[in-house]
Scaffold this active site. Structure first.
Site: not given
Ligand code: L34
Length: 282
Positions: A52, A96, A119
């Site tokens: 990422k 995460q 997200d």
């Protein structure tokens, strides 16, 4: 023999477009900014977070990475998120998953400003996905929609079967396929006669997380197969859910692992960060 859906190639095309938009935002004031937080030392998560960060650099985003120890408390994590919520250089915040057991992930996600929730995991954004009024898309499912479309397949009216009902993949995947007018069935560990259902799928999305789970007899000839599995064998080699050799003899299109869904998940994260940057236009 199935044609391979090249996730890296589809991702590269989209990333080039994102890079151009990022450059012009930077020229006129400020590049999009993403903060990625990883708690603990899960080796797979470390790879994904590194990918990422690399992707952000590639498209000219500003990015911050927080690698926090396993022992981080919920309070420490929420206070970092609150600081990032107020930070004018940060458009996107991502924690995460998974986090250590002593941390309640849903509580953490709920502290992220919904306009920075790249997200799309927060209750507000999940609600908008259900209603079809979202601007921040769930990354893995949105990437999968792009991959299906890259084959020239029209989702409208197709039998779409999703195996798995997680909040990250299965549930939002079903929603996005419905928004594309697919006829959607969601299967899971309690489903009876799974094969009878999957054999009817024109589009089959497998997010089980077990190597060798998806066999050729479960796949309708000519189906588009999307393999979301990220499984590591004893030697650390990455494989999907599908028995690739046999399923690729039956399907019309199939995603490889690696090089399929993974790169697209990251690309959609970049796209959401760009969208969030526009929401914060200053
Ligand atoms: N908060 N947690 C949050 N957001 C996410 O979107 C994720 N996910 C999933 C796990 N936890 C998360 C990811 O980022 C899965 N995931 C993810 C991201 C990238 C890759 C795989 C999973 C990826 O880069 N895959 C490469 C191979 C990487 C390797 O070699 O291990 C690929 O080509 O598939």
């Amino acid at each position: 023999m199935a044609e391979l859906i090249d996730g890296k190639l589809v991702a590269a095309r989209l990333r080039e477009e994102i890079r151009r938009k990022s450059e012009s935002l930077k020229a006129s004031g400020r590049a999009p900014g993403l903060a990625v937080i990883l708690v603990g030392e899960d080796p797979a998560s470390q790879v994904y977070v590194k990918n990422k960060e690399k992707a952000c650099a590639e498209v000219g985003f500003y990015s911050e990475k927080y690698l926090l120890p396993e022992s981080t408390s919920e309070e420490e994590l929420t206070s970092l998120i609150k600081k990032l919520n107020a930070d004018g250089n940060i458009d996107g915040i991502l924690v995460q998953s998974p986090v250590p057991k002593h941390i309640d992930y849903s509580k953490i996600v709920d502290t992220i400003d919904p306009s920075k929730d790249v997200d799309a995991f927060s209750p507000v954004n999940v609600g908008k996905i259900m209603l079809g009024t979202y601007s921040l898309a769930p990354c893995t499912p949105a990437g999968i929609i792009e991959l299906i479309k890259s084959t020239g397949t029209d989702i409208s009216g197709k039998n779409c079967v999703v195996i798995g009902r997680s909040n990250i993949v299965g549930k939002p995947m079903a929603m996005l396929l419905m928004h594309e007018n697919g006829t959607v069935t969601v299967c899971h560990s309690k489903t009876k006669d799974l094969k009878a259902i999957t054999s009817n799928a024109d589009i089959l999305v497998s997010s089980v997380g077990k190597a060798g789970f998806l066999t050729a007899d479960m796949v309708k000839p000519g189906a588009v197969v999307i393999d979301v599995g990220m499984n590591r064998d004893a030697n650390g080699k990455l494989t999907g859910d599908a028995v690739f050799d046999e399923v690729s003899r039956v399907a019309s299109f199939i995603t490889p692992v690696p090089g399929g869904v993974g790169p697209m998940t990251i690309t959609m994260l970049l796209k959401n960060t760009l969208t969030a940057r526009k929401l914060h236009s200053r």
